[in-house]
Design a protein around this motif. Sequence first.
Motif, mmCIF file in Angstrom:
data_model
loop_
_atom_site.group_PDB
_atom_site.id
_atom_site.type_symbol
_atom_site.label_atom_id
_atom_site.label_comp_id
_atom_site.label_asym_id
_atom_site.label_seq_id
_atom_site.Cartn_x
_atom_site.Cartn_y
_atom_site.Cartn_z
ATOM 1 N N GLY A 104 32.227 4.284 -4.745
ATOM 2 C CA GLY A 104 31.981 3.831 -3.381
ATOM 3 C C GLY A 104 31.314 4.831 -2.463
ATOM 4 N N ARG A 105 30.915 5.965 -3.000
ATOM 5 C CA ARG A 105 30.212 6.941 -2.154
ATOM 6 C C ARG A 105 28.790 6.449 -1.890
ATOM 7 N NH1 ARG A 105 30.410 10.962 -5.300
ATOM 8 N NH2 ARG A 105 28.230 11.207 -5.857
ATOM 9 N N THR A 106 28.377 6.524 -0.643
ATOM 10 C CA THR A 106 27.079 5.968 -0.246
ATOM 11 C C THR A 106 26.103 7.057 0.194
ATOM 12 O OG1 THR A 106 27.867 5.594 2.010
ATOM 13 C CG2 THR A 106 28.098 3.777 0.460
ATOM 14 N N ASN A 107 24.833 6.696 0.124
ATOM 15 C CA ASN A 107 23.767 7.592 0.562
ATOM 16 C C ASN A 107 22.648 6.722 1.118
ATOM 17 O OD1 ASN A 107 22.397 10.237 0.698
ATOM 18 N ND2 ASN A 107 20.996 9.301 -0.758
ATOM 19 N N TYR A 108 22.018 7.206 2.208
ATOM 20 C CA TYR A 108 20.992 6.412 2.877
ATOM 21 C C TYR A 108 19.744 7.243 3.146
ATOM 22 C CZ TYR A 108 24.854 3.223 3.886
ATOM 23 O OH TYR A 108 25.923 2.369 3.785
ATOM 24 N N ALA A 109 18.615 6.564 3.143
ATOM 25 C CA ALA A 109 17.398 7.189 3.620
ATOM 26 C C ALA A 109 17.546 7.433 5.119
ATOM 27 C CB ALA A 109 16.204 6.274 3.354
ATOM 28 N N ASP A 110 16.947 8.506 5.599
ATOM 29 C CA ASP A 110 17.054 8.837 7.020
ATOM 30 C C ASP A 110 16.554 7.695 7.903
ATOM 31 O OD1 ASP A 110 16.247 12.388 6.661
ATOM 32 O OD2 ASP A 110 18.130 11.291 6.448
ATOM 33 N N SER A 111 15.559 6.986 7.437
ATOM 34 C CA SER A 111 14.945 5.932 8.247
ATOM 35 C C SER A 111 15.868 4.735 8.486
ATOM 36 C CB SER A 111 13.653 5.445 7.581
ATOM 37 O OG SER A 111 13.925 4.939 6.275
ATOM 38 N N GLY A 144 0.780 -1.226 0.000
ATOM 39 C CA GLY A 144 0.000 0.000 0.000
ATOM 40 C C GLY A 144 0.811 1.274 0.000
ATOM 41 N N LYS A 145 2.118 1.166 -0.132
ATOM 42 C CA LYS A 145 2.983 2.349 -0.135
ATOM 43 C C LYS A 145 3.797 2.407 -1.418
ATOM 44 C CE LYS A 145 3.517 2.743 4.884
ATOM 45 N NZ LYS A 145 4.488 2.867 6.000
ATOM 46 N N PRO A 146 4.242 3.592 -1.795
ATOM 47 C CA PRO A 146 5.082 3.700 -2.995
ATOM 48 C C PRO A 146 6.478 3.148 -2.736
ATOM 49 C CG PRO A 146 4.874 5.839 -1.934
ATOM 50 C CD PRO A 146 3.955 4.919 -1.196
ATOM 51 N N ARG A 147 7.148 2.806 -3.818
ATOM 52 C CA ARG A 147 8.520 2.339 -3.694
ATOM 53 C C ARG A 147 9.401 3.491 -3.232
ATOM 54 N NH1 ARG A 147 10.780 -1.487 -8.427
ATOM 55 N NH2 ARG A 147 8.693 -2.346 -7.947
ATOM 56 N N GLU A 148 10.324 3.217 -2.320
ATOM 57 C CA GLU A 148 11.177 4.277 -1.781
ATOM 58 C C GLU A 148 12.642 3.858 -1.799
ATOM 59 O OE1 GLU A 148 10.259 5.053 2.332
ATOM 60 O OE2 GLU A 148 10.786 3.042 2.979
ATOM 61 N N GLU A 208 8.685 -1.963 10.784
ATOM 62 C CA GLU A 208 8.429 -1.040 9.673
ATOM 63 C C GLU A 208 9.415 -1.208 8.524
ATOM 64 O OE1 GLU A 208 8.767 -0.274 12.937
ATOM 65 O OE2 GLU A 208 9.803 1.665 13.198
ATOM 66 N N ASP A 209 10.431 -2.034 8.685
ATOM 67 C CA ASP A 209 11.331 -2.351 7.566
ATOM 68 C C ASP A 209 10.753 -3.448 6.664
ATOM 69 O OD1 ASP A 209 14.055 -2.032 9.877
ATOM 70 O OD2 ASP A 209 13.440 -0.576 8.343
ATOM 71 N N THR A 210 9.638 -4.024 7.072
ATOM 72 C CA THR A 210 9.000 -5.062 6.271
ATOM 73 C C THR A 210 8.601 -4.515 4.908
ATOM 74 O OG1 THR A 210 8.173 -6.270 8.195
ATOM 75 C CG2 THR A 210 7.004 -6.597 6.110
ATOM 76 N N ALA A 211 9.069 -5.169 3.853
ATOM 77 C CA ALA A 211 8.820 -4.712 2.489
ATOM 78 C C ALA A 211 9.445 -5.701 1.511
ATOM 79 C CB ALA A 211 9.421 -3.323 2.269
ATOM 80 N N VAL A 212 9.134 -5.495 0.249
ATOM 81 C CA VAL A 212 9.891 -6.157 -0.808
ATOM 82 C C VAL A 212 11.058 -5.235 -1.157
ATOM 83 C CG1 VAL A 212 9.876 -7.067 -3.151
ATOM 84 C CG2 VAL A 212 7.848 -7.324 -1.708
ATOM 85 N N TYR A 213 12.253 -5.784 -1.154
ATOM 86 C CA TYR A 213 13.455 -5.006 -1.415
ATOM 87 C C TYR A 213 13.938 -5.290 -2.839
ATOM 88 C CZ TYR A 213 13.839 -3.499 3.399
ATOM 89 O OH TYR A 213 13.619 -2.890 4.609
#
Length: 120
Positions: free
Chosen positions: A55-62, A42-46, A88-93
């Motif tokens: 090798g530079r990385t970036n992460y969602a705040d969550s 029920g949520k959009p892909r994020e 809340e990490d439950t999802a299809v990755y």
Amino acid sequence: QVQLVESGGGLVQAGGSLRLSCAASGISFSINAMGWYRQAPGKPRELVATITSSGRTNYADSVKGRFTISRDNAKKTVYLQMDSLKPEDTAVYYCKSAANIVIMEKLGSWGQGTQVTVSS
């Protein structure tokens, strides 16, 4: 033909860890940006995390401080180490590849996804 194959998903209790893998073929892996995204029901892909060819990385705040993205160019594989998992990490990755980070926002190739379920 680009092929991205995710693995490593499963069921884990809250506080536990999982490591996802994405094996790539059909691309010049070492020069591509790679990313992990997720989609809960029920949520959009994020966006979860990205890593550039350098090798530079970036992460969602969550997920900052809990997840770590890395890559092994020799194995043409990108990883997502997930620690301190929450329900809340439950999802299809999904794994994604693109020529660079900017292009990845709109274009790129997707894997088929792997289910991660975190029980409370």
